[in-house]
Design a protein around this motif. Structure first.
Motif, PDB file in Angstrom:
ATOM      1  N   MET A 113      30.550  65.551  64.269  1.00 50.56           N
ATOM      2  CA  MET A 113      30.983  66.130  63.009  1.00 50.56           C
ATOM      3  C   MET A 113      31.088  65.037  61.952  1.00 50.56           C
ATOM      4  N   SER A 114      30.559  65.335  60.794  1.00 52.23           N
ATOM      5  CA  SER A 114      30.537  64.357  59.716  1.00 52.23           C
ATOM      6  C   SER A 114      31.901  64.274  59.026  1.00 52.23           C
ATOM      7  N   VAL A 115      32.362  63.078  58.811  1.00 53.66           N
ATOM      8  CA  VAL A 115      33.634  62.849  58.118  1.00 53.66           C
ATOM      9  C   VAL A 115      33.405  62.761  56.620  1.00 53.66           C
ATOM     10  N   ILE A 116      32.250  62.234  56.253  1.00 56.90           N
ATOM     11  CA  ILE A 116      31.920  61.997  54.852  1.00 56.90           C
ATOM     12  C   ILE A 116      31.105  63.175  54.313  1.00 56.90           C
ATOM     13  N   SER A 117      31.554  63.739  53.206  1.00 57.09           N
ATOM     14  CA  SER A 117      30.776  64.777  52.533  1.00 57.09           C
ATOM     15  C   SER A 117      30.537  64.336  51.088  1.00 57.09           C
ATOM     16  N   GLU A 118      29.579  64.983  50.458  1.00 55.83           N
ATOM     17  CA  GLU A 118      29.144  64.528  49.140  1.00 55.83           C
ATOM     18  C   GLU A 118      30.195  64.671  48.049  1.00 55.83           C
ATOM     19  N   ASP A 119      31.190  65.521  48.262  1.00 59.22           N
ATOM     20  CA  ASP A 119      32.225  65.679  47.232  1.00 59.22           C
ATOM     21  C   ASP A 119      33.374  64.679  47.394  1.00 59.22           C
ATOM     22  N   MET A 120      33.326  63.867  48.423  1.00 64.59           N
ATOM     23  CA  MET A 120      34.401  62.897  48.661  1.00 64.59           C
ATOM     24  C   MET A 120      34.181  61.613  47.855  1.00 64.59           C
ATOM     25  N   VAL A 121      35.271  60.904  47.667  1.00 62.21           N
ATOM     26  CA  VAL A 121      35.242  59.619  46.959  1.00 62.21           C
ATOM     27  C   VAL A 121      35.553  58.520  47.982  1.00 62.21           C
ATOM     28  N   PRO A 122      34.576  57.673  48.298  1.00 63.58           N
ATOM     29  CA  PRO A 122      34.861  56.576  49.208  1.00 63.58           C
ATOM     30  C   PRO A 122      35.647  55.472  48.493  1.00 63.58           C
ATOM     31  N   VAL A 123      36.608  54.923  49.217  1.00 63.64           N
ATOM     32  CA  VAL A 123      37.487  53.893  48.659  1.00 63.64           C
ATOM     33  C   VAL A 123      37.525  52.726  49.642  1.00 63.64           C
ATOM     34  N   LEU A 124      37.386  51.519  49.129  1.00 61.01           N
ATOM     35  CA  LEU A 124      37.466  50.339  49.979  1.00 61.01           C
ATOM     36  C   LEU A 124      38.857  50.280  50.602  1.00 61.01           C
ATOM     37  N   ALA A 125      38.899  50.059  51.899  1.00 59.17           N
ATOM     38  CA  ALA A 125      40.179  50.023  52.605  1.00 59.17           C
ATOM     39  C   ALA A 125      40.995  48.799  52.189  1.00 59.17           C
ATOM     40  N   ARG A 126      42.281  48.999  52.267  1.00 60.80           N
ATOM     41  CA  ARG A 126      43.209  47.911  51.984  1.00 60.80           C
ATOM     42  C   ARG A 126      42.883  46.741  52.913  1.00 60.80           C
ATOM     43  N   HIS A 127      43.055  45.567  52.479  1.00 60.50           N
ATOM     44  CA  HIS A 127      42.808  44.335  53.226  1.00 60.50           C
ATOM     45  C   HIS A 127      41.340  43.924  53.234  1.00 60.50           C
ATOM     46  N   TYR A 128      40.481  44.710  52.604  1.00 62.73           N
ATOM     47  CA  TYR A 128      39.079  44.321  52.497  1.00 62.73           C
ATOM     48  C   TYR A 128      38.760  44.011  51.043  1.00 62.73           C
ATOM     49  N   ARG A 129      37.919  43.029  50.851  1.00 63.64           N
ATOM     50  CA  ARG A 129      37.431  42.693  49.510  1.00 63.64           C
ATOM     51  C   ARG A 129      35.913  42.599  49.596  1.00 63.64           C
ATOM     52  N   PHE A 130      35.249  43.245  48.667  1.00 57.96           N
ATOM     53  CA  PHE A 130      33.783  43.249  48.613  1.00 57.96           C
ATOM     54  C   PHE A 130      33.345  42.264  47.550  1.00 57.96           C
ATOM     55  N   GLN A 131      32.413  41.397  47.882  1.00 60.76           N
ATOM     56  CA  GLN A 131      31.920  40.435  46.891  1.00 60.76           C
ATOM     57  C   GLN A 131      30.573  39.869  47.328  1.00 60.76           C
ATOM     58  N   PHE A 132      29.874  39.279  46.342  1.00 62.75           N
ATOM     59  CA  PHE A 132      28.648  38.547  46.675  1.00 62.75           C
ATOM     60  C   PHE A 132      29.051  37.153  47.107  1.00 62.75           C
ATOM     61  N   GLU A 133      28.530  36.714  48.219  1.00 61.90           N
ATOM     62  CA  GLU A 133      28.855  35.393  48.747  1.00 61.90           C
ATOM     63  C   GLU A 133      27.623  34.496  48.604  1.00 61.90           C
ATOM     64  N   PRO A 134      27.648  33.573  47.633  1.00 62.21           N
ATOM     65  CA  PRO A 134      26.464  32.723  47.400  1.00 62.21           C
ATOM     66  C   PRO A 134      26.021  31.942  48.637  1.00 62.21           C
ATOM     67  N   ALA A 135      26.966  31.466  49.427  1.00 61.62           N
ATOM     68  CA  ALA A 135      26.587  30.683  50.613  1.00 61.62           C
ATOM     69  C   ALA A 135      25.799  31.525  51.613  1.00 61.62           C
ATOM     70  N   GLN A 136      26.084  32.837  51.641  1.00 57.84           N
ATOM     71  CA  GLN A 136      25.377  33.749  52.550  1.00 57.84           C
ATOM     72  C   GLN A 136      24.162  34.388  51.882  1.00 57.84           C
ATOM     73  N   GLN A 137      24.095  34.257  50.535  1.00 58.72           N
ATOM     74  CA  GLN A 137      23.071  34.958  49.753  1.00 58.72           C
ATOM     75  C   GLN A 137      23.071  36.441  50.098  1.00 58.72           C
ATOM     76  N   ALA A 138      24.283  37.005  50.184  1.00 59.35           N
ATOM     77  CA  ALA A 138      24.428  38.408  50.554  1.00 59.35           C
ATOM     78  C   ALA A 138      25.797  38.915  50.112  1.00 59.35           C
ATOM     79  N   TYR A 139      25.904  40.244  50.026  1.00 55.41           N
ATOM     80  CA  TYR A 139      27.207  40.851  49.816  1.00 55.41           C
ATOM     81  C   TYR A 139      27.960  40.831  51.137  1.00 55.41           C
TER      82      TYR A 139
END
Length: 93
Positions: free
Chosen positions: A1-27
Motif C-alpha cells: 500500500m502506498s503511503v505517498i499520494s499526489e495530494d500530500m506535501v512531503p516535508v524533510l524530517a527533523r534532524h535532516y538537512r538537505f544541501q549540495f556538498e561540493p566535496a561530494q559533487q552531489a546533493y
C-alpha cells in the motif's frame, strides 16, 4: 500500500538537512550520525521538497524541467523510499 499520494506535501524530517556538498559533487542529506549521498535524480526531487509543494506540483515542476519524460512513477517511488528511510514525512495540505 502506498503511503505517498499526489495530494500530500512531503516535508524533510527533523534532524535532516538537505544541501549540495561540493566535496561530494552531489546533493546530500546530513543528519547527526552521518550523511546520505543522493543520486542526481533524487537530488532534483529533494530540491523541490520545501514543506509546501504537493507531490503533484513536484511532479509537474520536474515534468516542466524535463519535458517528454513521464516522471510520475519515479518521483512517487523515490518519495516512498525516502519516507521509508525516515528522511521525509508527508502531511495533508
Amino acid at each position: 500500500m502506498s503511503v505517498i499520494s499526489e495530494d500530500m506535501v512531503p516535508v524533510l524530517a527533523r534532524h535532516y538537512r538537505f544541501q549540495f556538498e561540493p566535496a561530494q559533487q552531489a546533493y546530500v542529506l546530513l543528519y547527526p550520525e552521518g550523511m546520505v549521498k543522493l543520486g542526481a535524480s533524487a537530488g532534483e526531487i529533494m530540491k523541490r521538497v520545501n514543506g509546501t509543494a504537493t507531490v503533484s506540483s513536484i511532479i509537474a515542476d520536474l515534468q516542466a524541467a524535463y519535458p517528454g519524460v513521464d516522471l510520475r512513477a519515479d518521483v512517487i517511488d523515490f518519495l516512498e523510499h525516502a519516507h521509508g528511510k525516515g528522511w521525509i514525512h508527508a502531511k495533508r495540505p
